[in-house]
Design a protein around this motif. Structure first.
Motif, PDB file in Angstrom:
ATOM      1  N   LEU A 275      -6.439  -4.233  44.851  1.00 39.31           N
ATOM      2  CA  LEU A 275      -5.399  -5.218  45.100  1.00 39.31           C
ATOM      3  C   LEU A 275      -5.564  -5.952  46.424  1.00 39.31           C
ATOM      4  O   LEU A 275      -5.277  -7.149  46.512  1.00 39.31           O
ATOM      5  N   TYR A 276      -6.049  -5.257  47.459  1.00 39.73           N
ATOM      6  CA  TYR A 276      -6.041  -5.839  48.790  1.00 39.73           C
ATOM      7  C   TYR A 276      -7.425  -5.956  49.422  1.00 39.73           C
ATOM      8  O   TYR A 276      -7.580  -6.629  50.441  1.00 39.73           O
ATOM      9  N   GLY A 277      -8.426  -5.308  48.825  1.00 43.08           N
ATOM     10  CA  GLY A 277      -9.767  -5.399  49.371  1.00 43.08           C
ATOM     11  C   GLY A 277     -10.736  -6.144  48.479  1.00 43.08           C
ATOM     12  O   GLY A 277     -11.925  -6.247  48.791  1.00 43.08           O
ATOM     13  N   ALA A 278     -10.233  -6.644  47.338  1.00 40.00           N
ATOM     14  CA  ALA A 278     -11.056  -7.414  46.393  1.00 40.00           C
ATOM     15  C   ALA A 278     -12.252  -6.622  45.874  1.00 40.00           C
ATOM     16  O   ALA A 278     -13.319  -7.185  45.625  1.00 40.00           O
ATOM     17  N   ILE A 279     -12.084  -5.303  45.726  1.00 44.30           N
ATOM     18  CA  ILE A 279     -13.143  -4.449  45.186  1.00 44.30           C
ATOM     19  C   ILE A 279     -12.892  -4.289  43.688  1.00 44.30           C
ATOM     20  O   ILE A 279     -11.782  -3.919  43.289  1.00 44.30           O
ATOM     21  N   PRO A 280     -13.882  -4.537  42.828  1.00 45.92           N
ATOM     22  CA  PRO A 280     -13.686  -4.376  41.382  1.00 45.92           C
ATOM     23  C   PRO A 280     -13.260  -2.953  41.021  1.00 45.92           C
ATOM     24  O   PRO A 280     -13.646  -1.990  41.690  1.00 45.92           O
ATOM     25  N   ARG A 281     -12.469  -2.826  39.931  1.00 41.30           N
ATOM     26  CA  ARG A 281     -11.903  -1.530  39.545  1.00 41.30           C
ATOM     27  C   ARG A 281     -12.986  -0.463  39.365  1.00 41.30           C
ATOM     28  O   ARG A 281     -12.872   0.640  39.896  1.00 41.30           O
ATOM     29  N   SER A 282     -14.031  -0.776  38.609  1.00 40.91           N
ATOM     30  CA  SER A 282     -15.055   0.232  38.329  1.00 40.91           C
ATOM     31  C   SER A 282     -15.757   0.681  39.611  1.00 40.91           C
ATOM     32  O   SER A 282     -16.014   1.875  39.804  1.00 40.91           O
ATOM     33  N   MET A 283     -16.026  -0.255  40.525  1.00 40.34           N
ATOM     34  CA  MET A 283     -16.694   0.104  41.777  1.00 40.34           C
ATOM     35  C   MET A 283     -15.772   0.929  42.676  1.00 40.34           C
ATOM     36  O   MET A 283     -16.214   1.871  43.341  1.00 40.34           O
ATOM     37  N   ALA A 284     -14.478   0.578  42.699  1.00 39.34           N
ATOM     38  CA  ALA A 284     -13.522   1.348  43.501  1.00 39.34           C
ATOM     39  C   ALA A 284     -13.406   2.767  42.974  1.00 39.34           C
ATOM     40  O   ALA A 284     -13.319   3.732  43.755  1.00 39.34           O
ATOM     41  N   LEU A 285     -13.409   2.925  41.636  1.00 40.73           N
ATOM     42  CA  LEU A 285     -13.325   4.252  41.049  1.00 40.73           C
ATOM     43  C   LEU A 285     -14.581   5.070  41.316  1.00 40.73           C
ATOM     44  O   LEU A 285     -14.510   6.279  41.573  1.00 40.73           O
ATOM     45  N   TRP A 286     -15.740   4.427  41.289  1.00 44.39           N
ATOM     46  CA  TRP A 286     -16.975   5.161  41.581  1.00 44.39           C
ATOM     47  C   TRP A 286     -17.036   5.581  43.044  1.00 44.39           C
ATOM     48  O   TRP A 286     -17.481   6.689  43.369  1.00 44.39           O
ATOM     49  N   ALA A 287     -16.580   4.715  43.944  1.00 43.16           N
ATOM     50  CA  ALA A 287     -16.522   5.094  45.360  1.00 43.16           C
ATOM     51  C   ALA A 287     -15.577   6.267  45.555  1.00 43.16           C
ATOM     52  O   ALA A 287     -15.857   7.207  46.311  1.00 43.16           O
ATOM     53  N   ASN A 288     -14.445   6.227  44.852  1.00 39.65           N
ATOM     54  CA  ASN A 288     -13.477   7.309  44.952  1.00 39.65           C
ATOM     55  C   ASN A 288     -14.043   8.607  44.394  1.00 39.65           C
ATOM     56  O   ASN A 288     -13.776   9.697  44.906  1.00 39.65           O
ATOM     57  N   THR A 289     -14.826   8.495  43.339  1.00 45.46           N
ATOM     58  CA  THR A 289     -15.472   9.675  42.764  1.00 45.46           C
ATOM     59  C   THR A 289     -16.404  10.316  43.784  1.00 45.46           C
ATOM     60  O   THR A 289     -16.443  11.549  43.919  1.00 45.46           O
ATOM     61  N   CYS A 290     -17.143   9.510  44.529  1.00 45.25           N
ATOM     62  CA  CYS A 290     -18.034  10.037  45.570  1.00 45.25           C
ATOM     63  C   CYS A 290     -17.235  10.694  46.695  1.00 45.25           C
ATOM     64  O   CYS A 290     -17.638  11.735  47.232  1.00 45.25           O
ATOM     65  N   ALA A 291     -16.103  10.103  47.048  1.00 50.49           N
ATOM     66  CA  ALA A 291     -15.257  10.688  48.097  1.00 50.49           C
ATOM     67  C   ALA A 291     -14.730  12.050  47.670  1.00 50.49           C
ATOM     68  O   ALA A 291     -14.700  13.003  48.464  1.00 50.49           O
ATOM     69  N   LEU A 292     -14.330  12.162  46.414  1.00 47.90           N
ATOM     70  CA  LEU A 292     -13.845  13.443  45.913  1.00 47.90           C
ATOM     71  C   LEU A 292     -14.972  14.463  45.812  1.00 47.90           C
ATOM     72  O   LEU A 292     -14.768  15.657  46.048  1.00 47.90           O
ATOM     73  N   ALA A 293     -16.176  13.998  45.473  1.00 40.68           N
ATOM     74  CA  ALA A 293     -17.333  14.900  45.450  1.00 40.68           C
ATOM     75  C   ALA A 293     -17.605  15.456  46.843  1.00 40.68           C
ATOM     76  O   ALA A 293     -17.939  16.643  46.997  1.00 40.68           O
ATOM     77  N   LEU A 294     -17.450  14.615  47.868  1.00 36.91           N
ATOM     78  CA  LEU A 294     -17.615  15.082  49.246  1.00 36.91           C
ATOM     79  C   LEU A 294     -16.583  16.164  49.572  1.00 36.91           C
ATOM     80  O   LEU A 294     -16.901  17.154  50.241  1.00 36.91           O
ATOM     81  N   THR A 295     -15.370  16.004  49.070  1.00 37.64           N
ATOM     82  CA  THR A 295     -14.332  17.006  49.295  1.00 37.64           C
ATOM     83  C   THR A 295     -14.678  18.318  48.614  1.00 37.64           C
ATOM     84  O   THR A 295     -14.518  19.402  49.194  1.00 37.64           O
ATOM     85  N   VAL A 296     -15.144  18.230  47.368  1.00 35.89           N
ATOM     86  CA  VAL A 296     -15.488  19.440  46.622  1.00 35.89           C
ATOM     87  C   VAL A 296     -16.579  20.229  47.338  1.00 35.89           C
ATOM     88  O   VAL A 296     -16.520  21.459  47.452  1.00 35.89           O
ATOM     89  N   VAL A 297     -17.589  19.532  47.832  1.00 37.89           N
ATOM     90  CA  VAL A 297     -18.703  20.198  48.511  1.00 37.89           C
ATOM     91  C   VAL A 297     -18.305  20.643  49.914  1.00 37.89           C
ATOM     92  O   VAL A 297     -18.652  21.735  50.369  1.00 37.89           O
ATOM     93  N   GLY A 298     -17.558  19.789  50.600  1.00 40.30           N
ATOM     94  CA  GLY A 298     -17.264  20.040  52.008  1.00 40.30           C
ATOM     95  C   GLY A 298     -16.175  21.058  52.277  1.00 40.30           C
ATOM     96  O   GLY A 298     -16.229  21.776  53.281  1.00 40.30           O
ATOM     97  N   ALA A 299     -15.167  21.155  51.396  1.00 39.85           N
ATOM     98  CA  ALA A 299     -14.025  22.034  51.669  1.00 39.85           C
ATOM     99  C   ALA A 299     -14.420  23.497  51.827  1.00 39.85           C
ATOM    100  O   ALA A 299     -13.977  24.154  52.781  1.00 39.85           O
ATOM    101  N   PRO A 300     -15.234  24.072  50.931  1.00 33.37           N
ATOM    102  CA  PRO A 300     -15.627  25.475  51.150  1.00 33.37           C
ATOM    103  C   PRO A 300     -16.446  25.660  52.431  1.00 33.37           C
ATOM    104  O   PRO A 300     -16.324  26.702  53.096  1.00 33.37           O
TER     105      PRO A 300
END
Length: 435
Positions: A275-300
């Motif tokens: 809505l505010y950064g003009a990032i396409p939906r699919s690309m925003a979701l893929w970036a978010n997927t990578c961020a969550l992957a970092l959390t999964v690996v990094g939290a333990p």
């Protein structure tokens, strides 16, 4: 007294305490993690598909009002969390963590199925958003009891000197569920046309999540209660009950980055970027997927480091970074940066959030005695969750009222500042025995 206290002071040590065998521990950890992953997949998918849900359930309201109403229903799930934390948390302290964790996964399944199959506003009118709201409330009740019981369950099953690591696994399972939801949403959005996604494709992630629930249910029904809980008299309440409110307030503040900051940089970020950064939906979701992957690996990893070197110092550093970095980073996104720059910003914010949150489950579990651990941890998380659940709603409102698309960053700043103040007064518990 067993020799567990002396072992707890040695982070690398391992011993089989009475009633704790390695196979039992592995089954318990797997049940807690997998069940939690599936529950948070169901809970998070709603946030990832908010813009589509607004069109299906609030079509007559316009984009801004419809999105606000959709995020309002998202936040309603968090309003139910304190009630769920009180009822299901106290049940967990009395009848056992296992029974309540089995119940929460059933409740989450019912809410998810309801969202996946309910007819839209175009077919049944006002009944559609009402069913959506009820389903979110049921999910909120389940989530309210889930986190505290799971945190207590894993902390009490943890071998000496590894509560931080086990707590990191809990956070990883939460993010793993969100990662799975984000990944499924990204795949479906990529595979289907925008028209198909709007028409019926949004249902697929909800129905897939409901189909996976029996796996977690089976695992949770086939584990034992933690030995620490089994040694506690049923329904026992500590004599010093006057300390509970102060501990609860401190724990809730420590949980704020877990709910507010993490939701701002993951669950809300795809919608914000579109809505505010003009990032396409699919690309925003893929970036978010990578961020969550970092959390999964990094939290333990973060949890393990907190076992070795202590939790308090690393959490203080990360809380300060949240306060300092949030506003400039959201300002950059709002200025219309390229996708690589947006991706780097989201990874940076995620790394700071993980650095703090990886130690939160163990820290909160350690604050409370066994007799009130589940209800204390659950209620603290739920109180923070009321703020966290409404971060998308408040963010949308802030942007509208202030005229600044970077204004949601102040929510991240607030969570970091509150946690910073709460951490100043606690003792390091990494190498001490649970009470």
């Amino acid at each position: 007294m067993t020799n567990e206290h002396s072992l707890a002071a040695q982070p690398g040590s391992f011993a089989q305490a009475p009633g704790r065998t390695a196979p039992e521990r592995r089954r318990a950890v797997a049940a807690g993690i997998i069940g939690n992953t599936l529950e948070w997949y169901d809970f998070g998918v709603y946030g990832f598909l908010a813009t589509l849900l607004a069109k299906q359930f609030f079509p007559a309201s316009g984009q801004y009002i419809g999105l606000l109403q959709t995020f309002g229903a998202f936040g309603a799930g968090f309003i139910a969390r304190p009630l769920g934390s009180i009822l299901l948390g106290r049940m967990g302290d009395i009848i056992g963590r296992k029974a309540v964790l089995t119940l929460t996964i059933l409740m989450m399944a019912v809410g998810t199925i309801a969202i996946g199959v309910v007819p839209t506003y175009a077919h049944i009118g006002i009944a559609a958003p009402l069913v959506l709201l009820v389903a979110r409330l049921l999910q909120g009740l389940a989530a309210g009891g889930e986190w505290g019981n799971a945190a207590a369950f894993l902390a009490e099953w943890a071998k000496p000197g590894r509560r931080g690591f086990y707590g990191g696994l809990l956070l990883a399972s939460v993010s793993g569920g969100l990662l799975l939801g984000s990944g499924v949403a990204a795949c479906v959005s990529t595979a289907l046309s925008p028209e198909q996604m709007t028409d019926w494709g949004w249902r697929i992630p909800f129905l897939l999540g409901a189909a996976l629930i029996p796996v977690g249910l089976y695992m949770r029904r086939n584990v034992e209660e933690p030995p620490k809980f089994r040694s506690q008299p049923t329904g026992d309440v500590p004599q010093n009950q006057t300390a509970f409110p102060a501990l609860l307030l401190r724990a809730a503040c420590i949980c704020l980055p877990l709910l507010m900051a993490s939701y701002m940089v993951t669950v809300y970020m795809p919608s914000y970027a579109q809505l505010y950064g003009a990032i396409p939906r699919s690309m925003a979701l893929w970036a978010n997927t990578c961020a969550l992957a970092l959390t999964v690996v990094g939290a333990p990893v973060v949890g393990l480091l907190s076992d070795l070197y202590g939790r308090r110092r690393q959490m203080l550093i990360c809380a300060v970074l949240l306060v300092v970095l949030a506003y400039p980073m959201y300002g950059l996104i709002a200025s219309g940066v390229s996708f690589p720059t947006f991706f780097a910003i989201q990874m940076l914010l995620t790394a700071v959030v993980v650095g703090f949150n990886g130690a939160v489950p163990a820290t909160v579990a350690e604050l409370f005695p066994t007799a009130t651990r589940a209800v204390g941890a659950a209620l603290a998380n739920a109180i923070a969750g009321v703020f966290g659940g409404f971060t998308p709603f408040i963010s949308t409102w802030l942007i509208k009222e202030s005229g600044s698309v970077a204004s949601p960053a102040w929510l991240v700043v607030f969570s970091g500042a509150a946690a910073l103040l709460a951490l100043i007064g606690i003792k390091e518990m990494a190498h001490r025995e649970l009470t």
